[in-house]
Design a protein around this motif. Sequence first.
Motif, PDB file in Angstrom:
ATOM      1  N   ASN A 167       1.114   6.806  -6.750  1.00 24.80           N
ATOM      2  CA  ASN A 167      -0.037   7.669  -7.054  1.00 24.80           C
ATOM      3  C   ASN A 167       0.268   9.134  -6.771  1.00 24.80           C
ATOM      4  O   ASN A 167      -0.100  10.019  -7.551  1.00 24.80           O
ATOM      5  N   ARG A 195       2.065   1.909  -3.516  1.00 28.47           N
ATOM      6  CA  ARG A 195       0.990   2.500  -4.328  1.00 28.47           C
ATOM      7  C   ARG A 195       0.829   3.980  -3.983  1.00 28.47           C
ATOM      8  O   ARG A 195       0.554   4.804  -4.875  1.00 28.47           O
ATOM      9  N   ASP A 217     -14.179  -4.194  -7.595  1.00 30.19           N
ATOM     10  CA  ASP A 217     -13.092  -3.314  -7.179  1.00 30.19           C
ATOM     11  C   ASP A 217     -12.810  -2.261  -8.233  1.00 30.19           C
ATOM     12  O   ASP A 217     -12.606  -1.091  -7.927  1.00 30.19           O
ATOM     13  N   ARG A 255      -7.652  -7.750  -1.610  1.00 30.01           N
ATOM     14  CA  ARG A 255      -8.217  -6.416  -1.466  1.00 30.01           C
ATOM     15  C   ARG A 255      -8.804  -6.240  -0.079  1.00 30.01           C
ATOM     16  O   ARG A 255      -9.122  -7.217   0.599  1.00 30.01           O
ATOM     17  N   SER A 287       0.824  -1.207   0.000  1.00 32.38           N
ATOM     18  CA  SER A 287       0.000   0.000   0.000  1.00 32.38           C
ATOM     19  C   SER A 287       0.857   1.256   0.000  1.00 32.38           C
ATOM     20  O   SER A 287       0.512   2.253  -0.656  1.00 32.38           O
ATOM     21  N   GLU A 338     -14.987   1.060  -8.392  1.00 34.99           N
ATOM     22  CA  GLU A 338     -15.011   2.096  -7.368  1.00 34.99           C
ATOM     23  C   GLU A 338     -14.646   3.469  -7.898  1.00 34.99           C
ATOM     24  O   GLU A 338     -15.056   4.478  -7.340  1.00 34.99           O
ATOM     25  N   TRP A 339     -13.872   3.531  -8.949  1.00 34.30           N
ATOM     26  CA  TRP A 339     -13.442   4.838  -9.445  1.00 34.30           C
ATOM     27  C   TRP A 339     -14.611   5.700  -9.883  1.00 34.30           C
ATOM     28  O   TRP A 339     -14.623   6.917  -9.635  1.00 34.30           O
ATOM     29  N   THR A 392      -5.527  -1.280  -9.893  1.00 33.69           N
ATOM     30  CA  THR A 392      -4.546  -0.231  -9.590  1.00 33.69           C
ATOM     31  C   THR A 392      -4.948   1.089 -10.252  1.00 33.69           C
ATOM     32  O   THR A 392      -4.857   2.162  -9.638  1.00 33.69           O
ATOM     33  N   THR A 439      -9.243   7.080  -7.962  1.00 38.95           N
ATOM     34  CA  THR A 439      -9.909   7.384  -6.700  1.00 38.95           C
ATOM     35  C   THR A 439      -9.037   8.257  -5.818  1.00 38.95           C
ATOM     36  O   THR A 439      -9.500   9.236  -5.228  1.00 38.95           O
ATOM     37  N   SER A 440      -7.748   7.908  -5.708  1.00 41.28           N
ATOM     38  CA  SER A 440      -6.844   8.704  -4.864  1.00 41.28           C
ATOM     39  C   SER A 440      -6.641  10.105  -5.426  1.00 41.28           C
ATOM     40  O   SER A 440      -6.532  11.079  -4.669  1.00 41.28           O
ATOM     41  N   HIS A 448      -7.741   2.588  -8.323  1.00 44.54           N
ATOM     42  CA  HIS A 448      -7.256   3.243  -7.101  1.00 44.54           C
ATOM     43  C   HIS A 448      -6.529   4.545  -7.417  1.00 44.54           C
ATOM     44  O   HIS A 448      -6.585   5.503  -6.638  1.00 44.54           O
TER      45      HIS A 448
END
Length: 883
Positions: free
Chosen positions: A233, A229, A411, A372, A226, A414-415, A299, A305-306, A302
Motif C-alpha cells: 500500500n 500489505r 469488510d 480479519r 499485514s 469500510e472504505w 485488500t 482506507t490506508s 484496505h
Amino acid sequence: MASTKQLCESLEQYEDVIPWINDTLSVSDDSDETVDLVELDHHITQLLTTLDIACEDTSAQLERIIEDVSRGIPRLAYDLHFMKDGALTFQTALADVLLRSKEAVPAETNIALDDLHHLDMIKGHMEASREVLREAESWSTLEVEVTSLILEKSYAKAAARLSEASRSMVVFQNTPEYDPRRTLMVNLQNQLEASLSSALVSSINNQDIVACRDYFSIFSVIQRESEFRNYYNASRRSSIVSMWQNALLTDCEPTSSQPPGALAQPFVEFLQKFYTNFALLLNAERTPISSIFPDPAITLSHFITSTLSSLQPTFAQRLSSYNSHHGETSLAFLIPLLRATEEFATGVEKVMDKIESSAASTTQPRSSRIERPATHVRRRSSRLSISWRPDPSRIPPSERGVPTPSGGEVDAMEWDQELFQPFLNAQIDYGSLEQRFLEQSLREIITNDTRERVQDIDRPRLFRERAIDIFGVAEGSMSRCEAFTHGYGVIGLLHALDGFFQSFIDMWTADVRMESSGSSSLVQSSISVGELSDLDYTAQDWSNIQLSLHLLASARAVSERMATFETKLRSYLAEVAAHFRLARTDPQNFIIAITRGESQLLEQSTLNSAELNALLTNISNDAYSPLSAAPHSATLRAQNSAVAGPEVLLASARMSLSTFAQTCQASMQKTILSPLRQHLATYASSPVWGSPGDLKVTNSASDLRVPTFSLSPSDTVQRVAEGLLNLPRLFEVYAYDNALAFSLQTLPNVESEFLKTLSEPPPDTSSQSTRRRSSVAFVKPITLDPETVSSAWLVSLGHTYLDYLTKEVLPSITFLSIAGAAQLASDLDYLSNIVHALSVEHEALEKWKGYVSMDEEEGRRVLAEERSLDNVLQQVSKIRAWL
C-alpha cells in the motif's frame, strides 16, 4: 362487478378500507366524467350484497373448522397418551436388553478389553510426545539453519522452517524457556523480512505479479501478512499522497511545503482531479491485487482506507479549513465536495463489483482465506439497523425477514466509511449550516431592501417582492437537505426554515409598529375622499388606512405563498419517509445514501433521532389526509374545530404572520378610531360632572331634590354616536377588499365563538349525500361574504372604542355630583343604544350605566351587599363619594 372470491382477494392487498372501496367503485368507470349517482348507488348495493355473501361464506367455513378441531382434540389427547405408554415400554425393554448384554460377556473378557484400551492410550500419548520432543530438539539448530537459508536466498525454505518452529512454541508455554525462544523467533522473522524488503519493494514498483505473489506466500507463512500489505500500500499510494500534500489551494490553509511554480486552485477543482487520478489508480490496481491477494475486494478496501488515512493534512482538517474560509455560506460550497466524493464512491463500487465478479468465477481453498481483525465483527452487528420503524402490523409478512450481509461484504464496506467520515460532523451540524446560509441570504435581501427604501418604494409592494425573494431562497433548502444529508437532516431543515420566515416577518412587524404612519404618503387611496368628506378624517388618515389595507393584502399573499411552500415541503417529507421505508424493507436493493457505508454513518449519527422518527411517522400517517389550510385565510379554518388536518410544519412562521396581521389591524383601528378618541379628549374634565344643577326643594315627605336641567345626551356623546354610526359607511367602501377578510381571528376584542358562528356552513338536509361526498372528496372551504367581514370589524372597533372609554376616559373623572351622574347616565344610555345597533354588547359599559344611574342610598346599599368589590363599582363609588 368482480366475483366474491376476487373481491376478497383484492381486499387483502389494501392496508386501508377506504382506498379499496374507491378503487372498487371506480373499476367500471373508463372515462374522466363523474359517475352518475344512480349508477354509483347500484354499484354500492351490489358491493354490499357481495360482501354479505363473503361474510356468510367465511362464517360457515370458520364454523366447519371449529367443528373439525373440536372433534379432533379428544383424539389427539388419546394419541399422546398412547405414545407416552409406548415410550415407557420401549425404555423398559431397552434397559433389559442392555443388562442382558452385559451379563452375556464374561468378567475376564471385560478386564482384557480395558487393558487393551489403556495400552492403546499410552501408546498414542507416547508417540505424540516423541513428535513434540523432536520439534523441540530442532530449536538448537534453528538459528543456524534459518540464517544459512537467508544467505542462500532460499526465502521460502526459511519461512517454512520458521513456521515449523512456531508450531512447536506451545511445548514451552508456561515454562522459563518460552520468552527466550519467542524472542529468537521474532528476531529471525525480522531478519527474513529485512532481507526480503528491498526485493519486495522493487517487485511492487516493477509490477512483477509473480514475484509479489511468492513474497506474499512467504509473509503469510511467517505470519507477517499485514507487513506485506503495508509495503504494498505504501508503495502504490505514494503518487496520490504526494498530489494531495503538494496541492496549492486558494480557499484552504496553505500546506507547509509548496512546489515552486505551482498554481493555486479552488479546493473543489483540485478534489475532482484528485478523485480522477485516484480512480485511475484503483482501476490499474484491480488486476494485480486480484492476482496477488486471496481476498482482492477486502485488500482494495484496505488500500483505499490506508491511502485516505495517510493524507497530510488530513481530509477532515482541510475540510474544516475550507468550511471556515467560506463562513456563513459554507453549506453551498460543501455540497459540491460531497457530490464529487459520492461520484468517486460510485466509481469505486463499480471496481468492487468487477473484482467480486471475477473472484466468484475462480474458487479458492478455504484455508487461503485470511482472517480479519475482530473490529469487523463489531461493525457487523449494527449493519443497516434503521431505527425508524412504522407500525409492524402494516408490514407485509414477506418483507419482515431481511438477510444480513456477510462478513466479506462488511469488510469491503469500510472504505466508504473512511471516505465519508470527514463529512459527518458537517452533516450532523446541517441544521446550523442551513440556518446560517438562510440568515446570510436574509441579510443580503435586507441590504437591498434598505437601499430601495431610500428610493421611496411602496412598502406593501416591497413586502410582497421581498417575500418572493425569501421563498425563492427557501425553495433550494429541500434540495440542499437531500444532497447533503439524504433526508436525515429534515428536522434541522424545518427549524431553519421556520426561524428564517419568522425572522423576516418579525422585522416587518417591528417596522410597522415603529413607523405605522411613516411612508403613508406613498400609498394612493383607491377611493374618492369626497364620498366620505363628512367624516372627520384627514388626508393622512386616509393614507394610513389605505397603507394598513395594502399591508394586510400583502400579508394575505404571503400566507398563500407560505401555504403553497408548506405543501411542497410536506411532499418532500413524504418522499423521504417513503425512501426510508423502502430502505428498511429491502436494504439489499434500496439504501438511503449513495453507498452503504455512507448510509450507515448517517444512520448511526445523532441525525437519526426519535424526533425524526416521530416526524416521518406522522407524515406517513397523513399521506392521504387533506392539507391544512392557512390559519389566516378568510375561511377561518383555524377557528372551526370540525375541520381537522395535518400538523402545521412552520408553526412559528405562521404565528409571526398572525402577529404581523394583528399589528396591521391594530394600526388601522387606531387610525379609524382616532377622530372618535379626539372627541373624548376633554370629556373626563368637563365641568358638568361637578355642577350641582338648578335644583328646587319639594315639600313631600321624602324631601327629594329633583334636577330641572335637560337629560338629553351631551354634544360630545352625540358627536361620538354620529362617528360610530358612520363606521358602516366606511366599510361599505372597503367591503369588497379581500384584505379585510384576512386573519379575522386576530382582530382584537372578537371572541372565537362569534367567528365560529360566522364561518359555519349552512346545514345539509341530505345526510345520505353528505356521507357519500365525504368519502370521495374534501369539504370545500367556506368563503365569507363582505357583510360578515364588515360585521366582524364593526364589532371589534366597537369593543375597542368602548374599552378605551370604560378603562381610560371614565375612570379619569374625579367627581360626580347628582346632576353630573344623571348627565353621565343619560350619555351612557344613549351610547349603549348606539352600539347595540352595531351588534356590540359591552359588559363594562352596562355596569357603568347601571351604577351611575343609582342614587346615593341605593349605591351605598349595593356597595354594602357586594362581597367581592367590582372594579367598576369601586371606581363609581369613588367619584360618587360613596366610600
